[in-house]
Write an enzyme that holds these catalytic residues in place. Structure first.
Site, short mmCIF file in Angstrom:
data_model
loop_
_atom_site.label_atom_id
_atom_site.label_comp_id
_atom_site.label_asym_id
_atom_site.label_seq_id
_atom_site.Cartn_x
_atom_site.Cartn_y
_atom_site.Cartn_z
N ALA A 1 3.72 -0.06 1.09
CA ALA A 1 4.15 1.06 1.77
C ALA A 1 3.99 0.72 3.49
O ALA A 1 3.30 -0.24 3.80
CB ALA A 1 3.17 2.01 1.51
N GLY B 1 2.47 -0.59 -2.65
CA GLY B 1 3.54 -0.06 -3.13
C GLY B 1 4.80 -1.08 -3.71
O GLY B 1 5.28 -0.61 -4.78
N GLU C 1 3.37 -1.51 -7.15
CA GLU C 1 3.83 -0.24 -7.92
C GLU C 1 5.24 -0.30 -8.39
O GLU C 1 5.80 0.04 -9.26
CB GLU C 1 3.58 1.05 -7.13
CG GLU C 1 2.10 1.07 -7.05
CD GLU C 1 1.73 2.21 -6.26
OE1 GLU C 1 1.92 2.36 -5.04
OE2 GLU C 1 1.14 3.34 -6.82
N GLU D 1 -5.00 -1.18 -1.04
CA GLU D 1 -5.02 0.13 -0.63
C GLU D 1 -6.53 0.39 -0.28
O GLU D 1 -6.86 1.13 0.75
CB GLU D 1 -4.30 1.15 -1.44
CG GLU D 1 -3.01 1.24 -1.59
CD GLU D 1 -2.27 0.32 -2.54
OE1 GLU D 1 -2.80 -0.64 -3.11
OE2 GLU D 1 -1.20 0.65 -3.16
N1 CO8 Z 1 3.28 -2.23 6.31
C1 CO8 Z 1 3.70 -2.51 7.87
N2 CO8 Z 1 3.74 -3.54 8.32
C2 CO8 Z 1 3.09 -4.68 7.59
C3 CO8 Z 1 2.64 -4.68 6.24
C4 CO8 Z 1 2.83 -3.29 5.55
N3 CO8 Z 1 2.43 -3.02 4.59
N4 CO8 Z 1 2.32 -5.71 5.89
C5 CO8 Z 1 2.54 -6.71 6.88
N5 CO8 Z 1 2.96 -5.97 7.98
C6 CO8 Z 1 3.02 -6.84 9.29
C7 CO8 Z 1 1.92 -6.99 10.03
O1 CO8 Z 1 1.38 -6.06 10.77
C8 CO8 Z 1 2.38 -7.94 10.94
O2 CO8 Z 1 3.07 -7.43 12.06
P1 CO8 Z 1 3.04 -8.11 13.68
O3 CO8 Z 1 3.71 -9.30 13.30
O4 CO8 Z 1 3.69 -6.78 14.41
O5 CO8 Z 1 1.55 -8.24 13.87
C9 CO8 Z 1 3.66 -8.70 10.21
O6 CO8 Z 1 4.08 -7.71 9.21
C10 CO8 Z 1 3.30 -9.93 9.50
O7 CO8 Z 1 2.02 -9.81 8.80
P2 CO8 Z 1 0.77 -10.79 8.86
O8 CO8 Z 1 0.57 -11.34 10.06
O9 CO8 Z 1 -0.41 -10.07 8.15
O10 CO8 Z 1 1.53 -11.86 7.83
P3 CO8 Z 1 0.58 -12.99 6.67
O11 CO8 Z 1 1.97 -13.87 6.30
O12 CO8 Z 1 -0.55 -13.39 7.55
O13 CO8 Z 1 -0.01 -12.30 5.67
C11 CO8 Z 1 0.14 -10.22 3.88
C12 CO8 Z 1 0.78 -11.36 4.75
C13 CO8 Z 1 -1.01 -10.95 3.17
C14 CO8 Z 1 1.32 -9.59 3.05
C15 CO8 Z 1 -0.44 -9.50 4.83
O14 CO8 Z 1 0.48 -8.95 5.96
C16 CO8 Z 1 -1.10 -8.31 4.31
O15 CO8 Z 1 -2.02 -7.99 3.88
N6 CO8 Z 1 -0.19 -6.78 4.59
C17 CO8 Z 1 -0.78 -5.67 4.36
C18 CO8 Z 1 -0.70 -5.11 2.56
C19 CO8 Z 1 -1.14 -3.89 2.32
O16 CO8 Z 1 -2.20 -3.57 2.78
N7 CO8 Z 1 -0.17 -3.27 1.52
C20 CO8 Z 1 -0.72 -2.08 1.19
C21 CO8 Z 1 -0.03 -0.92 2.00
S1 CO8 Z 1 -0.54 0.77 1.39
C22 CO8 Z 1 0.50 0.81 0.08
O17 CO8 Z 1 1.18 0.46 -0.24
C23 CO8 Z 1 0.23 2.33 -0.66
C24 CO8 Z 1 1.27 2.79 -1.70
C25 CO8 Z 1 1.34 4.23 -1.56
C26 CO8 Z 1 2.53 4.59 -2.49
C27 CO8 Z 1 3.90 4.00 -2.15
C28 CO8 Z 1 4.58 4.48 -1.02
C29 CO8 Z 1 5.81 3.52 -0.65
#
Ligand code: CO8
Length: 257
Positions: A65, A108, A111, A131
């Site tokens: 998400a 998400g 999912e 999450e």
């Molecule tokens: N949402 C918003 N921004 C994100 C997300 C995200 N899920 N994931 C990454 N980004 C952004 C980062 O903040 C970063 O932004 P900036 O360049 O401005 O700092 C940019 O994308 C690049 O990210 P990274 O520098 O972290 O890139 P890496 O290649 O080092 O890592 C990863 C990639 C491993 C994917 C890492 O970004 C990560 O762990 N992301 C978060 C993943 C996460 O926590 N996902 C779960 C989100 S909660 C959820 O999904 C709940 C679902 C509920 C129901 C469904 C509703 C839709």
């Protein structure tokens, strides 16, 4: 505003629904999910479309998400947005829906893959539910679908730790259905979709309904549902065509009627 989804038709009967960009992390905003559902609604109404392949990009199907959208929402704002109504609509898609996952499928994004009928994965595809690390939990079916697919203990281990696994481990655990050759995931998924597109559409739909609905109900009720669907197929032209073609030793021509 640039569209989050793109639909193309790589082969007769096969629609390819691509989300996000090739090199993006493709976070799922509420509007993005709505776009996906609207596309699926349209594709479900097009009789020439028999199978849909859902994919993201090389880097990610989706990294979850959109955290920047969620982080300032209150409980009531989140509830009023009622986004899960769209997720539920997606699960009702009646035709085969195949996920081709080439990069991250987190939160998400995982999912989204789990609500597809089958998951094809590139060896470097990475699945996980981070999450818990955000003080949250999955809300779009992740706890339910993963536990049904791989059992409670293994699902809890992934959900509690937030650890991610690559395609091969996902296959061993039982939620990845095919691990593709490196770089060939999309092609292999489309090849499989082509085979399904040549099948009898009503039978393929009925099988989908029998399998997924059957998993939610007791065995005897499932057997009865299966039987009813089986009977219904006898009123289809395609069942006549399929059986005649077999007798005449020729390939069947299914029309979906
Ligand atoms: N949402 C918003 N921004 C994100 C997300 C995200 N899920 N994931 C990454 N980004 C952004 C980062 O903040 C970063 O932004 P900036 O360049 O401005 O700092 C940019 O994308 C690049 O990210 P990274 O520098 O972290 O890139 P890496 O290649 O080092 O890592 C990863 C990639 C491993 C994917 C890492 O970004 C990560 O762990 N992301 C978060 C993943 C996460 O926590 N996902 C779960 C989100 S909660 C959820 O999904 C709940 C679902 C509920 C129901 C469904 C509703 C839709």
């Amino acid at each position: 505003m640039q569209s989050f989804t793109k639909v193309s038709f790589p082969h007769d009967g096969v629609a390819l629904l691509s989300i996000g960009t090739e090199d993006g992390l493709n976070p799922l905003s509420i509007a993005g999910i709505k776009e996906i559902v609207d596309c699926l609604d349209r594709l479900s109404e097009q009789p020439e479309v028999r199978v849909v392949v859902l994919t993201g990009g090389e880097r990610a199907l989706a990294a979850g998400a959109d955290i920047s959208e969620m982080e300032n929402l209150s409980l009531m704002e989140m509830k009023l947005k009622n986004q899960f109504r769209d997720w539920d609509r997606m699960a009702w898609f009646p035709k085969p829906l195949l996920a081709a996952v080439r990069g991250y499928a987190l939160g998400g994004g995982f999912e989204l893959a789990l609500l597809c009928d089958m998951i094809f994965a590139d060896p470097k595809a990475t699945f996980g539910f981070p999450e818990c690390k955000l003080g949250l939990m999955p809300g779009a079916g992740g706890t339910q679908r993963l536990a049904r697919k791989i059992g409670a203990g293994k699902a809890l281990s992934l959900l509690w730790t937030g650890d991610s696994v690559k395609a091969e481990e996902g296959f061993q655990l039982g939620f990845v259905d095919r691990v593709a050759q490196e770089g060939e995931c999309l092609n292999e998924t489309i090849d499989f979709a082509k085979r399904l597109a040549q099948g009898a559409p009503l039978a393929i739909r009925a099988i989908k309904e029998a399998v997924w609905h059957g998993l939610d109900i007791p065995l005897l009720a499932g057997m009865e549902m299966e039987r009813n669907l089986f009977y219904q197929l006898f009123s289809s032209e395609d069942s006549r065509e399929g059986m005649s073609a077999f007798r005449e030793k020729r390939a069947p021509r299914f029309t979906g009627r």
